[in-house]
Design an enzyme around this catalytic site. Sequence first.
Site, PDB file in Angstrom:
ATOM      1  N   ASN A   1      -2.105 -16.155   2.342  1.00 40.11           N
ATOM      2  CA  ASN A   1      -3.279 -16.358   3.194  1.00 40.11           C
ATOM      3  C   ASN A   1      -4.499 -15.672   2.608  1.00 40.11           C
ATOM      4  O   ASN A   1      -5.622 -16.113   2.825  1.00 40.11           O
ATOM      5  CB  ASN A   1      -3.034 -15.751   4.582  1.00 40.11           C
ATOM      6  CG  ASN A   1      -1.949 -16.484   5.319  1.00 40.11           C
ATOM      7  OD1 ASN A   1      -2.010 -17.695   5.468  1.00 40.11           O
ATOM      8  ND2 ASN A   1      -0.938 -15.756   5.762  1.00 40.11           N
TER       9      ASN A   1
ATOM     10  N   TYR B   1      -2.470  -9.549  15.774  1.00 39.89           N
ATOM     11  CA  TYR B   1      -2.329  -8.514  14.738  1.00 39.89           C
ATOM     12  C   TYR B   1      -3.427  -7.463  14.921  1.00 39.89           C
ATOM     13  O   TYR B   1      -3.168  -6.258  14.982  1.00 39.89           O
ATOM     14  CB  TYR B   1      -2.411  -9.130  13.331  1.00 39.89           C
ATOM     15  CG  TYR B   1      -2.659  -8.092  12.265  1.00 39.89           C
ATOM     16  CD1 TYR B   1      -1.651  -7.201  11.901  1.00 39.89           C
ATOM     17  CD2 TYR B   1      -3.920  -7.964  11.648  1.00 39.89           C
ATOM     18  CE1 TYR B   1      -1.889  -6.213  10.948  1.00 39.89           C
ATOM     19  CE2 TYR B   1      -4.156  -6.988  10.702  1.00 39.89           C
ATOM     20  CZ  TYR B   1      -3.138  -6.118  10.348  1.00 39.89           C
ATOM     21  OH  TYR B   1      -3.384  -5.140   9.423  1.00 39.89           O
TER      22      TYR B   1
ATOM     23  N   ASP C   1      14.720   1.427  10.729  1.00 37.04           N
ATOM     24  CA  ASP C   1      13.853   0.468  11.410  1.00 37.04           C
ATOM     25  C   ASP C   1      13.137   1.151  12.568  1.00 37.04           C
ATOM     26  O   ASP C   1      13.772   1.875  13.341  1.00 37.04           O
ATOM     27  CB  ASP C   1      14.728  -0.691  11.926  1.00 37.04           C
ATOM     28  CG  ASP C   1      13.892  -1.900  12.293  1.00 37.04           C
ATOM     29  OD1 ASP C   1      12.940  -1.749  13.090  1.00 37.04           O
ATOM     30  OD2 ASP C   1      14.190  -2.981  11.773  1.00 37.04           O
TER      31      ASP C   1
ATOM     32  N   LYS D   1       1.912  -7.767   9.297  1.00 36.94           N
ATOM     33  CA  LYS D   1       0.474  -7.828   9.000  1.00 36.94           C
ATOM     34  C   LYS D   1      -0.102  -9.230   8.807  1.00 36.94           C
ATOM     35  O   LYS D   1      -1.251  -9.359   8.386  1.00 36.94           O
ATOM     36  CB  LYS D   1       0.188  -6.995   7.755  1.00 36.94           C
ATOM     37  CG  LYS D   1       0.887  -7.524   6.510  1.00 36.94           C
ATOM     38  CD  LYS D   1       0.309  -6.953   5.228  1.00 36.94           C
ATOM     39  CE  LYS D   1       0.955  -7.575   4.013  1.00 36.94           C
ATOM     40  NZ  LYS D   1       0.408  -7.134   2.755  1.00 36.94           N
TER      41      LYS D   1
ATOM     42  N   ILE E   1       0.847  -1.205   0.000  1.00 38.44           N
ATOM     43  CA  ILE E   1       0.000   0.000   0.000  1.00 38.44           C
ATOM     44  C   ILE E   1       0.880   1.252   0.000  1.00 38.44           C
ATOM     45  O   ILE E   1       0.582   2.250  -0.671  1.00 38.44           O
ATOM     46  CB  ILE E   1      -0.959  -0.003   1.213  1.00 38.44           C
ATOM     47  CG1 ILE E   1      -1.768  -1.314   1.253  1.00 38.44           C
ATOM     48  CG2 ILE E   1      -1.917   1.190   1.142  1.00 38.44           C
ATOM     49  CD1 ILE E   1      -2.567  -1.517   2.535  1.00 38.44           C
TER      50      ILE E   1
ATOM     51  N   SER F   1      -7.336  -1.041  10.303  1.00 38.47           N
ATOM     52  CA  SER F   1      -7.912  -2.121   9.501  1.00 38.47           C
ATOM     53  C   SER F   1      -9.338  -2.387   9.928  1.00 38.47           C
ATOM     54  O   SER F   1      -9.701  -2.193  11.103  1.00 38.47           O
ATOM     55  CB  SER F   1      -7.062  -3.370   9.742  1.00 38.47           C
ATOM     56  OG  SER F   1      -7.729  -4.516   9.289  1.00 38.47           O
TER      57      SER F   1
ATOM     58  N   LYS G   1      -3.539  -3.202  16.123  1.00 40.05           N
ATOM     59  CA  LYS G   1      -4.226  -2.074  15.458  1.00 40.05           C
ATOM     60  C   LYS G   1      -5.139  -1.349  16.449  1.00 40.05           C
ATOM     61  O   LYS G   1      -5.171  -0.120  16.514  1.00 40.05           O
ATOM     62  CB  LYS G   1      -5.037  -2.570  14.261  1.00 40.05           C
ATOM     63  CG  LYS G   1      -4.198  -3.119  13.122  1.00 40.05           C
ATOM     64  CD  LYS G   1      -3.341  -2.038  12.485  1.00 40.05           C
ATOM     65  CE  LYS G   1      -2.422  -2.570  11.420  1.00 40.05           C
ATOM     66  NZ  LYS G   1      -1.364  -1.636  11.041  1.00 40.05           N
TER      67      LYS G   1
END
Length: 333
Positions: A197, A148, A58, A84, A12, A124, A152
């Site tokens: 996935n 995960y 990083d 992610k 993205i 998300s 978020k």
Amino acid sequence: MKILVTGGLGFIGSHTVVELIRAGHEPVIFDNLYNSKIETLDKIKKITGSDVKFYKADLLDPDSMETVFKENKFDAVIHFAGLKAVGESVQLPLRYYENNISGTINLCKLMEKYGCKNIIFSSSATVYGAPKSVPIREDFPLSTTNPYGTTKLFLERILTDLTVPDKDLKVILLRYFNPIGADESGLIGEEPNGIPNNLMPYIMQVARGILPELGVFGNDYDTPDGTGVRDYIHVTDLALGHVAALKRVNTGGGVDIYNLGTGTGYSVLDIVKAFEKANGVKVPYAIKPRRAGDIAMCYADPTKAKEELGWEAKKDLETMCKDSWRYAQSLTK
Ligand code: NAD
Ligand code: UD1
């Protein structure tokens, strides 16, 4: 505006950098290349004709990040960098909490030190958990089912808390639905490591003959054809959502939250059929048991983003399928 794009060589992020340049902004990328390739930088240049400043840095190495802030004065940060993979996060929760949460805290400390007052954060639709109804509005209750998703949700709360003492800080939380597709040049796109996935990357590997067939996870959901329904959005439309969100920068502190989705749900079989039709390629599939943790339907009510940002997704499913396939065909097996 001069904008720091963390994770700017990822799927993205790279598309957003392209759209930022097209809109006349000056993006600066930092990425540790954990899930991206340095060649993407040249491809961005090929697409836009512009050189982009890049730092290999990083989130977990504040010294490497501080160099970026010392050498540039940013109007805003667009923060994509993070891990992610949902399944991996269940196996490696500490790694996810450390990279995504500690990493973002490091970033926020530097923003504070160097006086950067605007952050756009990649959240998300996963923060809605199992929604009580669809379409999903921004004010629906939040919950998560895996580490995960929890990173978020926690980061949304942490960023929100930062706006309490710092009245000039603007936090824009963008909740993405399911990005697919690729830049129409076919030069950049999504290239997951190993067996994918997610649906579209999996379809791509079946269409390329790398995997024999798609497993459709359940056909007994309460949906029109029994398979799961999601809100697939072209990654270029998603990228343009970030450009639109920049309108909210420097409009006073506080938190703005937007769904970035199309508002239309498609089933797994809709996607398979649309892909086959758009590209003239067969995608063999077999019905398999439901995948643990999956929900029947998830699609956005994107009204708020349309009203407040003047943004809406424009590209249709046929374009998403064609653009995904153009990029996938450019990859070596
Ligand atoms: P991606 O993996 O392609 O991009 C993330 C980039 O961040 C990669 O280039 C990676 O190398 C970099 N990165 C990771 N950890 C880093 C660190 N510690 N320091 C510096 N760089 C680091 O992922 P994407 O699909 O482009 O997703 C971007 C963001 O959007 C992520 O935060 C993701 O959680 C979120 N998101 C993605 C989706 C999706 O379906 N792709 C959906 C909702 C939200
Ligand atoms: C994924 C993420 C979720 C994120 C969301 C939006 C996972 C497990 N979840 O979920 O955290 O918020 O994207 O970015 O990665 N499907 C198949 N066969 C496959 C793969 C998928 O039938 O091989 C089905 C799924 O059951 C689902 C649909 O396709 O109904 C989409 O799946 P996927 O691409 O993984 O996205 P989400 O489930 O929405």
